[in-house]
Design a protein around this motif. Structure first.
Motif: not given
Length: 324
Positions: A13, A17, A135, A147, A150-151, A154, A292
């Protein structure tokens, strides 16, 4: 080895990110395309991607003062209004191949400006939307999304930061340092493992969070269902007091992102285990950006609980990676 993909993808991650916020010029174009200053925006996705939309809706509200609506992609065709022309429609999908997301886009294109956020630039969703932000999570093999979530967050945060221009600079600065902050959360792995293994025999969980943490409570409950095969339900923290607490007992732990005093009092009264993940500590930052980091905690807990229960979180028995 059970869960090897999920674990590897959680550990990826920080770099995922970092890679996903390296195209500010394209994100700035998306700000102009959507006309964010008008405040007319709909956010849509399924499952984990819908929870990313809820995080984004809260962040738009708190950081920009605009009021987007988050709607499940599977429900959007039923909700779509002929009189809503000109509004921005953002559809989020890990794979870009979800049939529900694609149907939502085909309906939205009639009256809305459609932006896709997906992990695959050659996906059907990216092709059918009028604009796409990609992403940079890399391939995600585990069925349980980590992941890619989380992206997605972001990219949403960068979208807000660039829309806010000068006021958004602190957000951009925090985002630039967020990979190191995620590494700090990853360093809690041993403690989170111990918490998860202590609850391996439990079959039901409540998950509570407030503000920015409420969508993470929903995402945590989804991860527990998918990866660990337990029943879990997420609530806004104090909403739990309005009915659901009737079901609390010593065999139904509460996972909390911060503990409300009234909830704590009731939990003590009925001998309900309370696991406050935030007690491990989070790197400082604006409250709307906390998902996040909290999401990584949730993923680690679900991963370890799955292994403790003898399951493979990479391959839940009834789920596939893409719903077509």
């Amino acid at each position: 080895m059970p869960g090897e993909n999920m674990r590897a993808e959680i550990l990826e991650e920080p770099i995922a990110v970092a890679n996903s916020i390296e195209e500010p010029e394209k994100v700035a174009q998306a700000v102009d395309f959507l006309g964010l200053s008008s405040g007319r925006i709909i956010l849509s996705g399924n499952g984990t991607s819908f929870h990313a939309c809820l995080v984004a809706a809260y962040s738009f509200f708190k950081l920009m003062g605009i009021y987007p609506v988050a709607i499940h992609a599977s429900e959007f065709p039923a909700w779509a209004s002929e009189g809503a022309g000109g509004a921005g429609f953002v559809v989020v999908s890990q794979s870009g191949e979800s049939s529900d997301a694609i149907r939502a886009v085909r309906v939205a294109r009639k009256n809305y400006k459609v932006l896709a956020i997906t992990n695959y630039e050659h996906s059907q969703l990216a092709q059918e939307a009028q604009m796409a932000l990609i992403t940079r999570a890399g391939d995600e093999k585990a069925v349980t999304a980590t992941k890619t979530f989380t992206t997605q967050l972001a990219v949403f945060y960068l979208l807000i930061a660039l829309a806010e221009k000068e006021k958004g600079r602190p957000i951009t600065k925090w985002l630039r340092t967020s990979p190191e902050k995620i590494k700090t959360v990853l360093s809690f792995d041993k403690e989170i493992r111990e918490l998860a293994y202590s609850q391996k025999d439990k079959e039901k969980f409540f998950v509570l969070g407030s503000g920015a943490s409420y969508p993470i409570a929903l995402e945590t409950s989804l991860k527990l269902k998918e990866a660990a095969g337990v029943f879990a339900e997420g609530f806004p923290t104090r909403e739990f007091l309005h009915g659901p607490m009737q079901l609390m007992d010593k065999d139904t732990p509460i996972i909390a992102y911060g503990v409300d005093p009234d909830v704590k009092k009731k939990a003590l009264e009925y001998k309900v285990p309370v696991i406050d993940l935030l007690s491990l500590g989070l790197p400082e930052g604006p409250e709307p950006l906390s998902p996040l980091l909290e999401s990584t905690m949730a993923q680690l807990f679900a991963y370890h609980l799955a292994l403790a229960r003898g399951l493979d979180p990479d391959r839940p028995s009834k789920l596939g990676k893409v719903v077509r």
